[in-house]
Design a protein around this motif. Structure first.
Motif, short mmCIF file in Angstrom:
data_model
loop_
_atom_site.label_atom_id
_atom_site.label_comp_id
_atom_site.label_asym_id
_atom_site.label_seq_id
_atom_site.Cartn_x
_atom_site.Cartn_y
_atom_site.Cartn_z
N ASP A 157 -11.04 -0.12 2.31
CA ASP A 157 -10.57 1.26 2.30
C ASP A 157 -11.84 2.11 2.25
OD1 ASP A 157 -7.86 2.90 1.02
OD2 ASP A 157 -9.81 3.86 0.96
N SER A 186 -3.40 5.39 -9.44
CA SER A 186 -3.89 5.45 -8.06
C SER A 186 -4.01 6.92 -7.68
CB SER A 186 -2.97 4.70 -7.11
OG SER A 186 -1.68 5.25 -7.17
N TRP A 201 -4.98 -6.80 3.05
CA TRP A 201 -3.65 -6.57 2.51
C TRP A 201 -2.68 -6.20 3.64
CZ3 TRP A 201 -7.69 -3.18 2.44
CH2 TRP A 201 -7.49 -1.92 2.99
N TRP A 204 -7.20 1.59 7.72
CA TRP A 204 -7.45 0.20 7.43
C TRP A 204 -8.81 -0.08 8.03
CZ3 TRP A 204 -2.36 -2.73 9.14
CH2 TRP A 204 -1.36 -2.47 8.20
N GLU A 216 1.92 -5.87 5.11
CA GLU A 216 2.38 -4.54 5.53
C GLU A 216 2.95 -4.58 6.95
OE1 GLU A 216 2.01 -1.61 3.67
OE2 GLU A 216 1.12 -2.68 1.98
N GLN A 246 0.84 -1.20 0.00
CA GLN A 246 0.00 0.00 0.00
C GLN A 246 0.87 1.25 0.00
OE1 GLN A 246 -2.34 0.34 3.55
NE2 GLN A 246 -3.69 1.90 2.69
N HIS A 247 1.95 1.22 0.77
CA HIS A 247 2.76 2.41 0.92
C HIS A 247 4.09 2.32 0.20
CE1 HIS A 247 -0.05 3.93 3.82
NE2 HIS A 247 0.01 2.79 4.47
N TYR A 290 -2.45 -5.05 -2.48
CA TYR A 290 -3.28 -3.90 -2.16
C TYR A 290 -3.96 -3.32 -3.40
CZ TYR A 290 -4.65 0.83 -0.95
OH TYR A 290 -5.36 1.97 -0.79
#
Lengths: 307, 278, 411
Positions: free
Chosen positions: C86, C184, C31, C298, C35, B237-238, C63
């Motif tokens: 999300d 995105s 996801w 999240w 992380e 995601q990051h 993700y």
């Protein structure tokens, strides 16, 4: 054909034999057809059906709206832009694939170097083939970054000292994406043509050179006609596949900047999974299907003449 | 051969070969070099060629993770089955297209191309519904069957193309001599068409190996997933694990590379010329 | 008739009882596992199993494709029982009836929802609960500022611009960076609207688009355009994603970056010697009020097709319980979703601790959460913003008019 009336084909009854003979090609085709019909008939039918309804999937009770979705799509300026970009992307990619694939396969088919040397180059030339779309996209994203190695090479060699933002500049983005696609796709042409070249009889070249044909004449009068069936298959397939090249564009530019690299595949994806307008996505798919069917008919005619 | 080679042909040809190699090989070299760098260095300016901090860490993290190893095994298994099945089915179909005239030929041919023209992304939801209904969700079978749909049309078209380049006398001779169709196809045509078959087989392998969208959506647990999905799991995601992604694709390409080296001999010029002369 | 009903009821009860006896396995698609530090989520799930006997199967997804996965899962009834969400997607899945109404479930189970820091609602009912929140303060490369001769941290837009200008003039770096890739478009939310929200502005009024004649928004657009016009922004913005943006900061090519705190660890790993700190986002000149800080979260929800609604809610309650939630927040470098959770940030990075202080002085905001086709709205904004910056659209007013028109259509 007439000689072939098979002694091998069993059955003494002439009628049975006739039926068997007529059904032979269908038997050879059966596994393919069964698979396609079982797995694809329903989904494709559904997609076409969706395109005539309003807001399917989201809406539990969609209403039949006829050609309304098609009207919406056809009057959308972004669709026009996507079609234009797709034509450029597909046209340049296919021609690029053909030219590079053909050149490389001819280079590799030379008689000057030994098999070892050619073997090494053959492997190097086939390399772009071995990586998945997402990785190719990531790799080129790194290389085409304003601080990437391409700009570095350009500045070191003195070609350009400005850090060009290849993928962020509207005047370069589509070209950059197309270039990536050419790079990623030519090995398919190269290997296929290389395989096709092996089937061309040496006699044809010898006959041509006895007639005084030079290398270029031999290429146009022997190589190209001999490869024609393969080339037509390659071009048709590449055309259809390139229309839906998605990973490469999506990961590097997402169709942007603005709509500079928006192609039919990114357009459809955004309709379906960002706006949740599956009906519009399906209608777009329907239009592409229509266009490709026309090309497919053209191909099939060609193949028929070939026999 | 009796064609004369001029003195400048060899150096010119060599320069052309090297230029071509730069075009194809440089990005791959860059991928390879970057796969050893720490992530922060991948975007450094000026770029570093061989990093002072190069390490095997990205590779270790792939090999030490049983989940990632499983991705590779799944990919090999699925792709291999797809290649074998595709070749058998497509040779049969190509034989029909290349050697017969029959009613509906044009139609079927058109159909085989046209079905490829439906964008996979729009097919995704109805197709997935079908797979779920057939109780094949999250199985290898679903992946294999799906990939056959991708590979067969291509394989049939290309095989038809190759067979059309082979003279008809070749297989007809067998049947005149009293051989069966089966023998004409598998005993004579197929061996002659080996370069084409190898090319089709390799490409089929690559298509199955590299497919992502359906590999992701038709599976739900990581023990059923393939390398492209595994690579995408590193796109967080990051932040992305750039070096691990590159390492994973380098590892993934090695066996394919070996395969290609092994099949090299089928591309050697003139190998089939003798048998085609007829 | 009555008899049959009774029989049916008894049958149902028996069925219900037998299912209690059997081990339930909940699938949890998210996801987050990739992380988080290895094993954290698995550990929490195992503890839950030890307490309740309900097994948790973690399904990890990339993700970027979570959205596609959920959409396909919803349409084919194969969605996992518990799903990571999300805020940008909640509205659409709720409307599709793909995710369950959590308000009803909480009420049924007697759950006290006052302990939740936030709930994402559609038509008045909760559909998603934010488990942890990621704030987006501004990170500053302190050494670059020193090199540029900037001694004080900017507090207003004009100070920020002056600082950015000094960086561009005196160093090889750029002032700021914004990822505006179309693939995105979250840069609009995290890096663009954050300017507006920090200055007390809004893009919605009564839950509807309010872009036209919105003075603060107009000023924000002009401000960002001026940063572009004066070449203070790192090149490549239009195809940049958050993942590539952070590499610019790590490599010392930008002085300021509005970013998620989730990036702190990554920056430390990538550039152990980088001297950076967190500051509140500079505000519009003359603004004195409290600042809004962007939070991304999240979130968690329950699939409508899940057979185990009750067990799924139980699992969510467990994740939201103060102690577990605190641990999750610590591991993720995020702020907890339970107001009673007291994460122990003593081991956390000093930059993170500073950010927590900044966060406590501000209010959390993200107007895109829970909007219809959020991602699409951001994309529209993104396209028009780029057209305006590039000069294709002549004025802010016509740009905002055009966006408003398209946004309204989506509502």
């Amino acid at each position: 054909m007439k000689n072939v009336t098979a002694q091998s084909e069993r059955g003494k009854n002439p009628r049975l034999r006739a039926i068997f003979k007529h059904s032979t090609p269908y038997l050879y085709l059966a596994p393919t057809l069964i698979l396609m019909i079982v797995l694809l008939a329903v989904p494709i039918f559904m997609v076409i059906k969706y395109s005539f309804y309003d807001n399917v999937i989201i809406n539990k009770n969609p209403v039949l709206v006829g050609l309304e979705n098609y009207k919406t799509i056809l009057s959308d300026v972004r669709f026009h832009k996507a079609v234009k970009n797709t034509l450029y992307f597909v046209g340049v990619s296919v021609v690029g694939h053909l030219i590079i694939g053909m050149s490389f396969s001819l280079l590799l088919n030379n008689r000057v170097f030994g098999p070892k040397t050619k073997g090494i180059f053959r492997v190097i030339y086939a390399l772009p083939w071995m990586f998945t779309g997402a990785v190719i996209a990531i790799l080129w994203q790194m290389m085409l970054n304003p601080n990437g190695v391409i700009n570095y090479l350009l500045s070191v060699t003195g070609i350009s000292s400005t850090k060009i933002a290849w993928l962020s500049d509207r005047s370069y983005a589509l070209g950059a994406v197309t270039f990536m696609n050419i790079w990623a796709g030519y090995p398919f042409f190269m290997v296929s043509i290389l395989a096709g070249l092996q089937g061309i009889s040496e006699d044809l070249y010898e006959a041509a050179s006895i007639d005084g044909a030079n290398v270029f004449q031999q290429f146009f009068h022997v190589t190209i006609p001999q490869l024609k069936p393969i080339l037509i298959s390659l071009l048709t397939l590449d055309f259809v596949w390139t229309i839906f090249q998605f990973d490469l564009i999506w990961i590097t530019t997402g169709g942007g900047p603005v709509y500079a690299t928006e192609t039919l595949s990114t357009y459809i994806y955004k309709q379906g999974f960002s706006r949740f307008q599956y009906s519009l996505a399906s209608a777009t798919a329907g239009l592409v299907l229509l266009a490709c069917t026309i090309i497919a008919i053209f191909y099939a005619r060609q193949q028929k003449e070939g026999v | 051969m009796n064609r004369r080679v001029k003195w400048y042909t060899k150096p010119l040809l060599f320069i052309a070969l090297v230029l071509g190699a730069l075009f194809s090989g440089f990005p791959i070299l860059w991928m390879f070099l970057n796969s050893f760098k720490p992530n922060s260095e991948i975007f450094a300016w000026p770029p570093t060629w061989i990093s002072a901090n190069a390490s095997w860490a990205p590779y270790q993290s792939v090999f030490q993770d049983p989940e990632k190893v499983r991705f590779f095994l799944n990919s090999y298994l699925v792709s291999t089955i797809v290649v074998v099945v595709t070749l058998v089915i497509s040779i049969l179909a190509a034989y029909a297209f290349s050697r017969f005239n029959f009613r509906g030929k044009t139609f079927i041919n058109t159909l085989i191309i046209a079905i490829q023209a439906v964008p996979p992304i729009t097919l995704l939801i109805p197709y997935m519904a079908l797979v779920v209904a057939m109780k094949m969700y999250n199985t290898y079978a679903a992946l294999v069957l799906t990939y056959l749909l991708f590979t067969l049309p291509y394989a049939i078209l290309m095989m038809t193309g190759y067979m059309n380049t082979l003279p008809r006398d070749l297989d007809e001779a067998v049947m005149i001599d009293g051989g069966s169709r089966f023998r004409a196809l598998w005993g004579v045509l197929v061996p002659t068409a080996i370069p084409g078959i190898v090319a089709v087989g390799m490409f089929t392998f690559m298509r199955a190996w590299n497919e992502y969208l359906f590999a992701l959506t038709l599976t739900r647990t990581n023990d059923m997933r393939t390398v492209p999905v595994g690579i995408s799991l590193l796109m967080g995601q990051h932040a992305y694990q750039w070096n691990q992604m590159l390492a994973m694709s380098v590892i993934g390409s090695l066996p394919v590379l070996l395969l290609f080296l092994f099949f090299q001999k089928y591309f050697i010029a003139g190998m089939t010329a003798g048998s085609v002369k007829a | 008739m009555k008899k049959y009903l009774t029989v049916a009821l008894v049958g149902l009860m028996l069925l219900a009882m037998s299912s209690v006896g059997m081990a339930v396995t909940l699938e949890f698609q998210q996801w987050w596992e990739v992380e988080l530090p290895a094993g954290v989520l698995r550990g929490i799930a195992d503890e839950f199993t030890a307490q309740t006997g309900i097994e948790i199967q973690l399904l990890s997804n990339p993700y970027a494709d979570t959205n596609t996965q959920i959409a396909a899962g919803a349409a084919t009834g194969t969605m996992a029982d518990v799903v990571g969400l999300d805020g940008a997607w909640v509205y659409d899945y709720a409307k599709q009836e793909a995710i369950s109404n959590l308000s009803a479930l909480m009420e049924k189970r007697g759950y006290n929802d006052a302990q939740l820091s936030d709930q994402i609602k559609v038509d008045g009912a909760t559909y998603m609960i934010p488990v942890v929140n990621f704030a987006y303060p501004m990170l500053v490369n302190v050494d670059l500022l020193k090199e540029a001769g900037v001694t004080e941290m900017p507090k207003t837009w004009s100070e920020f611009k002056a600082a950015a200008q000094a960086v561009v003039n005196n160093t090889n770096a750029y002032g700021w960076v914004i990822p505006l890739s179309t693939s995105s478009p979250s840069g609009i939310q995290n890096q663009f609207m954050s300017w507006l929200w920090a200055s007390g502005g809004f893009m919605l009024r009564d839950g509807r688009p309010d872009l036209v004649d919105n003075e603060k928004l107009t000023k924000t657009v002009e401000f960002v355009k001026s940063l572009f016009d004066e070449n203070l922004i790192a090149p490549g913005a239009y195809s940049m994603t958050e993942a590539t943006m952070v590499e610019e900061f790590v490599n010392g090519r930008v002085a300021f970056m509005t970013t998620s705190l989730a990036h702190i660890n990554l920056i430390r790993q990538g550039a152990p010697n980088l001297n950076f700190q967190a500051i509140p986002l500079p505000v519009m000149d003359g603004y004195e009020g409290q600042s809004g800080v962007v939070v991304a979260n999240w979130g968690i929800g329950i699939a409508a097709n899940s057979k185990y609604q009750d067990e799924a809610m139980q699992f969510i309650e467990y994740m939201m319980s103060p102690e577990v939630n605190a641990r999750l927040a610590e591991a993720a470098n995020a702020f907890p979703g339970n107001i009673y959770a007291e994460p122990d940030y003593s081991a956390a990075d000093p930059v993170f601790v500073d950010s927590y202080e900044i966060f406590k002085d501000s209010y959390a905001i993200n107007e895109f959460t829970g909007l219809p086709t959020s991602e699409h709205l951001m994309r529209i904004f993104n396209d028009h913003l780029q057209l305006y910056i590039e000069g294709d659209i002549k004025s802010v007013d016509s740009m905002l008019d055009m966006i408003q028109e398209e946004w309204v259509r989506a509502f």
